[in-house]
Each structure stands twice: as C-alpha cells, then as structure tokens.
Design an enzyme around this catalytic site. Sequence first.
Site, PDB file in Angstrom:
ATOM      1  N   LYS A  95       0.673  -1.092   0.336  1.00 39.29           N
ATOM      2  CA  LYS A  95      -0.254   0.041  -0.302  1.00 39.29           C
ATOM      3  C   LYS A  95       0.965   1.409   0.278  1.00 39.29           C
ATOM      4  O   LYS A  95       1.858   1.133  -0.099  1.00 39.29           O
ATOM      5  CB  LYS A  95      -1.343  -0.110   1.279  1.00 39.29           C
ATOM      6  CG  LYS A  95      -2.275  -1.080   0.720  1.00 39.29           C
ATOM      7  CD  LYS A  95      -3.082  -1.497   2.291  1.00 39.29           C
ATOM      8  CE  LYS A  95      -4.095  -2.105   2.001  1.00 39.29           C
ATOM      9  NZ  LYS A  95      -5.446  -1.808   2.529  1.00 39.29           N
TER      10      LYS A  95
ATOM     11  N   ARG B 151      -3.154  -9.410   4.865  1.00 38.05           N
ATOM     12  CA  ARG B 151      -3.552 -10.462   3.578  1.00 38.05           C
ATOM     13  C   ARG B 151      -2.461  -9.625   2.535  1.00 38.05           C
ATOM     14  O   ARG B 151      -2.159  -8.073   3.291  1.00 38.05           O
ATOM     15  CB  ARG B 151      -4.834  -8.937   2.773  1.00 38.05           C
ATOM     16  CG  ARG B 151      -5.770  -8.853   1.812  1.00 38.05           C
ATOM     17  CD  ARG B 151      -6.602  -8.310   1.978  1.00 38.05           C
ATOM     18  NE  ARG B 151      -7.249  -8.223   0.478  1.00 38.05           N
ATOM     19  CZ  ARG B 151      -7.000  -6.857  -1.280  1.00 38.05           C
ATOM     20  NH1 ARG B 151      -5.472  -6.612  -0.614  1.00 38.05           N
ATOM     21  NH2 ARG B 151      -6.620  -7.012  -1.676  1.00 38.05           N
TER      22      ARG B 151
HETATM   23  C1  YH5 Z   1      -7.838  -4.631   2.460  1.00 37.57           C
HETATM   24  O1  YH5 Z   1      -6.742  -3.607   3.573  1.00 37.57           O
HETATM   25  N1  YH5 Z   1      -7.999  -4.275   0.816  1.00 37.57           N
HETATM   26  S1  YH5 Z   1      -7.389  -3.763  -1.902  1.00 37.57           S
HETATM   27  C2  YH5 Z   1      -3.125   0.089  -3.223  1.00 37.57           C
HETATM   28  C3  YH5 Z   1      -2.289  -0.333  -3.550  1.00 37.57           C
HETATM   29  C4  YH5 Z   1      -1.763  -1.375  -2.620  1.00 37.57           C
HETATM   30  C5  YH5 Z   1      -3.029  -1.794  -2.431  1.00 37.57           C
HETATM   31  C6  YH5 Z   1      -1.574   1.713  -3.753  1.00 37.57           C
HETATM   32  N2  YH5 Z   1      -9.077  -5.449   0.430  1.00 37.57           N
HETATM   33  C7  YH5 Z   1      -8.179  -4.536   1.987  1.00 37.57           C
HETATM   34  O2  YH5 Z   1      -4.485  -4.194  -1.161  1.00 37.57           O
HETATM   35  N3  YH5 Z   1      -9.839  -6.204   1.907  1.00 37.57           N
HETATM   36  C8  YH5 Z   1      -8.350  -3.980   0.118  1.00 37.57           C
HETATM   37  O3  YH5 Z   1      -1.480   0.503  -3.231  1.00 37.57           O
HETATM   38  C9  YH5 Z   1      -9.081  -4.917   1.265  1.00 37.57           C
HETATM   39  N4  YH5 Z   1      -8.581  -5.597   4.296  1.00 37.57           N
HETATM   40  C10 YH5 Z   1      -9.856  -5.953   3.038  1.00 37.57           C
HETATM   41  N5  YH5 Z   1      -9.825  -6.753   4.576  1.00 37.57           N
HETATM   42  C11 YH5 Z   1      -6.928  -2.060  -2.036  1.00 37.57           C
HETATM   43  C12 YH5 Z   1      -5.197  -2.627  -2.033  1.00 37.57           C
HETATM   44  C13 YH5 Z   1      -3.862  -2.042  -2.418  1.00 37.57           C
HETATM   45  C14 YH5 Z   1      -4.498  -0.415  -2.395  1.00 37.57           C
END
Ligand code: YH5
Length: 259
Positions: free
Chosen positions: A204, A238
């Site tokens: 993230k 996750r």
């Molecule tokens: C979460 O924390 N996150 S989708 C932005 C990024 C990299 C990755 C800017 N679904 C979660 O993974 N479900 C997502 O770079 C989730 N908890 C749960 N339960 C977002 C994501 C991401 C966003």
Amino acid sequence: MGVLNLTPDSFSDGGRYLEPDPALARALAIEAEGAAIIDLGGESTRPGAAPVPLEEELRRVLPLLQRLRPRTEAILSVDTSKPELMRAAAAAGVDLINDVYALRAPGALEAAAESGCAVCLMHMQGEPRTMQHAPHYDDVLAEVCAFLRERVEACRAAGIADERIVLDPGFGFGKTLEHNLTLLRHLGELRIGGLPILAGLSRKSMIGTLTGKLSEERVYGSVAAALIAAQNGARILRVHDVAATVDALKVLEAVGGSG
Ligand code: YH5
C-alpha cells in the site's frame, strides 16, 4: 491470506489475471506458497477507483471460483460489497466474505447472514473514489473501534455469530500515513470481544511513502509491516507476497512473538 486481483486496474498486479488459466495457476501458487486463505477480488477498491458494475464483477469472479473450488482445500474468500455476488459466491462454495464496506450496502447484511460464510468487517472513511482527499479523525483508534463495534452489533442482530466475524482497521482506506501508523502501533487495542483481526498493509501507499518504492518494489517493506501487525495481534495478514511473508512468520513464530 494471499491476494488474487481479477481486475484490469489493480495497483500491483493489474490485468495479469484476467484470463482464466493464469488466474487459476496463480490461485494454486498462492496456496502452495503457504497461504491458508485465497482472496479473490473483482472490484478495485484502491484510492480513486470507480465502482464496477455487478455483471462485470460476477464475470470476473464466478468462473474462477467455480474452477478453483474443487481444486483446493484452502479457505476461499471473495472481496466484494455486492449482495448478489455474496449469494452467488456462497453457492459456488466460498468460505469468507471480505467486504470493505462492512456489509453496509442495502441487502448485504442479509445476504452474508444467509450465506453461512464467515465475514470480514473492514473500516473505511468515505468511499474509494474520494477517501484519500482529506482523511480526518479526532481519535483514529477510538473512531475505528466504535465503527467496528457498531458493525459487529449489526451482524449479531442479523444472526451472524461471533465465530463467523473477523475485524479489520482498513489500512489506507480514508487514512493518512500517521493514521495508519497509529493503527498499526495500537492494533492489539482494537480487539472487540476477542474477535480475530485481519491486517492488509501489503504494497500500500504507506509502504511506498516510507520506502520511496513503487508498488512491485514494496516487498521488503510489506513483509516488515506484516510482521509488526502479527506481533501486535493480527491473526490474518492479507498479502501479495505470500512466500516472503510465510518465511518471516516462521521466524516470528519460532521466537514466540506471534501471540
Ligand atoms: C484490506 O486492507 N485492501 S484492496 C493500494 C495499493 C496496494 C494495495 C497504492 N481489500 C484490503 O490491497 N480487504 C483491499 O497501492 C482489502 N483489508 C481487507 N479486508 C486495496 C489494496 C491496495 C491498495
């Protein structure tokens, strides 16, 4: 929990798993690398993302789920906020509904309750399109905690037993770097009725901000964050980089630091 993005625009692996065969292969690789849970997502919820129509989300997730279910004993999770997909995924044998809206969409609470699946309730301030514009809290820990308490109560009232509930502070969902760091530092204090906590920090923006790295290069930072989350009480992590995280957790476990 290993992440499998079935979206064309995901930040880290966008478009890579749109075809059925590579997606199935990646799902099985996630299991082979040591994940207990595979999280299938057909709706991008990264900051700025637009909503995905129901038909499109069903088309991305269901065929893979139907092929994957008989080929794995892993716990299968579906990352969705839509009651229609919750029902269809449950019929196809999914085990966990992972909803970043914490079952607030009309009909979602009922669909999840009737599915018999476990649920992950995540905190988010605002909505994906605008949530990172100006996140504000007087007390981020107290406010996230109060929100999750309210959602747990809503689940209980809908007939979802505590045994089926997982909680998640929602790192990066309407939060500044400081908010995320406060939540990570105090993760253990989010415990509500002993319910397990899931932490999603993998790749993230906060990892990018701290390391100066682009999404694909955030593996070491992500593993460090996952390890801290585990030490601070997270029971489910996750992650995109399953093998690396599993190795780190083996070391933590040997030392006896994973709670
Ligand atoms: C979460 O924390 N996150 S989708 C932005 C990024 C990299 C990755 C800017 N679904 C979660 O993974 N479900 C997502 O770079 C989730 N908890 C749960 N339960 C977002 C994501 C991401 C966003």
